[in-house]
Design an enzyme around this catalytic site. Structure first.
Site, PDB file in Angstrom:
ATOM      1  N   PRO A 255       0.799  -1.242   0.000  1.00 51.95           N
ATOM      2  CG  PRO A 255       0.067  -0.926   2.203  1.00 51.95           C
ATOM      3  CD  PRO A 255       0.860  -1.864   1.335  1.00 51.95           C
ATOM      4  CG  ASP A 322       8.084  -5.580   0.284  1.00 58.50           C
ATOM      5  OD1 ASP A 322       8.809  -6.249   1.039  1.00 58.50           O
ATOM      6  OD2 ASP A 322       6.921  -5.242   0.593  1.00 58.50           O
ATOM      7  CB  CYS A 375       6.364  -9.478   5.685  1.00 60.76           C
ATOM      8  SG  CYS A 375       4.933  -9.927   4.685  1.00 60.76           S
TER       9      CYS A 375
END
Length: 439
Positions: A255, A322, A375
């Protein structure tokens, strides 16, 4: 009970279900906090609750209607893990709910099961003859296949520490927008407003806020002085090492937390191309940039694999990938994750990560830096992916230059990149690797 039932029946996300239920219910802040604790706590402790309930439900909990099963789980969670709700109140509330939702027979069964649990409360202990994986899985409520996998990868005591940390409430941390205000000035403002806050030991732009409620409702957030971001995630922007005037590519940007952090570190001078697969998420990134007053971010939408068709080879100074991942580092924020993932998912995601890294790396100029982050805490998705990339791309290696916070972390970790586990800093589990293109 309704939220838990929807999560189970529709495979819905607990955070989204809970947020919409809280908006409809307009509870006091205290009751909203309790409802949140009950939903996340019950989801988090699912297999332990089912293990003990199985002893008390004659036909087995699998045979119950989903709402009845979730009512019993919710009630047992309060009895086992909370200490401020009297057991008789838990039983009473469950019986009343069962009467409203079902019929006399169901409320009688719920009453009988819960009173029976209360009578045998001292017996709610795990047997001594469990294997290490079974014991950890039940004591800390994680799927056994995942515990077994982590024991192979990390050993028994580290695995137990991971599982224990995953059940702790997440910290509230914010990142200061240094194009507007310094961390010291922000800390002073927070203290003046009565917030208990402390500088993050992990990130030089981070602040930990204790018991401050929803930071997104503060004027600081609305005016773009802070963003809400986990401390581990804040490390990524600094690791990329963006500087004013650079051209940066953020491949999977939504986001937009890391994107906006990089723009802040660049003092909003230069250009960041922020790409995301989904068009509606492109809007989220643009909204963040606008709130933070950052003009250097340009959003695009499309498959990251196709970026090589949009931009010339070697045209970026910095690239951040990412990557999509299993998310196993953020279980304390998203407890349903651990019940929905499979070992097969991890293998599939790892192969997608390899393809992405292979594809976007050609867009980096010689001498440029590429940062790969996830993550998750699974070595197959992290170290495995980076090792494979380095073996197949001889023009890439470890950087010659340094990057403050990264150096501290990397010298402590050694190896291929840095793996942060959830127990290390009471932050999310995260992986970061910093690579340079030499030819």
């Amino acid at each position: 009970m309704e939220v838990l039932t929807r999560v189970e029946e529709n495979k819905a996300y607990s955070n989204l279900q809970l947020n919409s239920a809280l908006q409809r219910a307009s509870l006091s802040s205290q009751d909203a906090a309790l409802a949140t604790e009950l939903v996340y706590g019950t989801v988090s402790r699912l297999n332990t609750l089912d293990y003990f309930l199985e002893r008390f439900v004659a036909k087995g909990i699998k045979k119950l209607q989903p709402w009845v099963r979730n009512l019993l789980r919710l009630s047992l969670y309060q009895m086992m893990y909370l200490d401020r709700i009297p057991p008789h109140a838990v039983v009473n509330e469950a019986v009343n709910l069962a009467k409203r939702r079902g019929h006399q027979g169901i409320s009688g069964m719920v009453n009988g099961v819960l009173r029976n649990v209360l009578r045998h409360r001292e017996e709610l202990v795990l047997p001594d003859d469990l294997s290490p994986a079974e014991r950890i899985a039940l004591e800390h409520s994680h799927p056994q296949w995942l515990v077994e996998r982590w024991i192979r990868q990390y050993g028994e005591s580290t695995t137990e520490a991971i599982c224990r940390a995953n059940n702790e409430p997440p910290s509230v941390s914010v990142r200061v927008n240094t194009t507007m205000i310094t961390r010291e000035e922000m800390l002073a403002e927070m203290k003046k407003a009565g917030f208990e806050a402390a500088p993050s030991a992990l990130s030089s732009e981070g602040i930990l806020v204790y018991g401050g409620g929803n930071m997104a409702l503060t004027e600081w957030y609305r005016d773009g002085q802070i963003s809400i971001q986990d401390e581990s995630s804040m490390l990524v922007g600094g690791t990329v090492g963006p500087a004013p005037g650079m051209r940066v590519l953020d491949c999977c940007a939504a986001p937009g937390g890391k994107t906006s952090h990089m723009a802040e570190l660049m003092e909003d001078q230069g250009e960041i191309i922020a790409n995301d697969l989904h068009e509606h998420k492109q809007k989220l990134i643009a909204e963040q940039a606008e709130r933070l007053g950052l003009a250097s971010i340009h959003t695009v939408s499309g498959n990251a694999m196709e970026l090589v068709q949009k931009y010339p080879a070697g045209s970026f100074d910095r690239i951040l990938l990412d990557a999509p991942c299993s998310g196993l580092g953020v279980i304390r924020r998203k407890p349903d994750l651990k019940w929905t993932k499979t070992a097969g998912d991890i293998g599939e995601i790892a192969s997608l990560q390899r393809e992405l890294l292979d594809s976007v790396s050609s867009l980096l100029r010689i001498g440029g830096i590429l940062v790969y982050s996830t993550c998750t805490i699974d070595p197959e998705e992290n170290e495995g992916t980076v090792r494979h990339f380095l073996e197949t791309h001889p023009g890439f290696g470890y950087p010659e230059d340094s990057s403050g916070e990264w150096d501290k972390l990397h010298s402590a970790a050694g190896g291929v990149g840095v793996q942060i586990l959830p127990q290390d800093y009471h932050s999310d589990g995260f992986y970061i690797a910093r690579l340079q293109r030499f030819s």
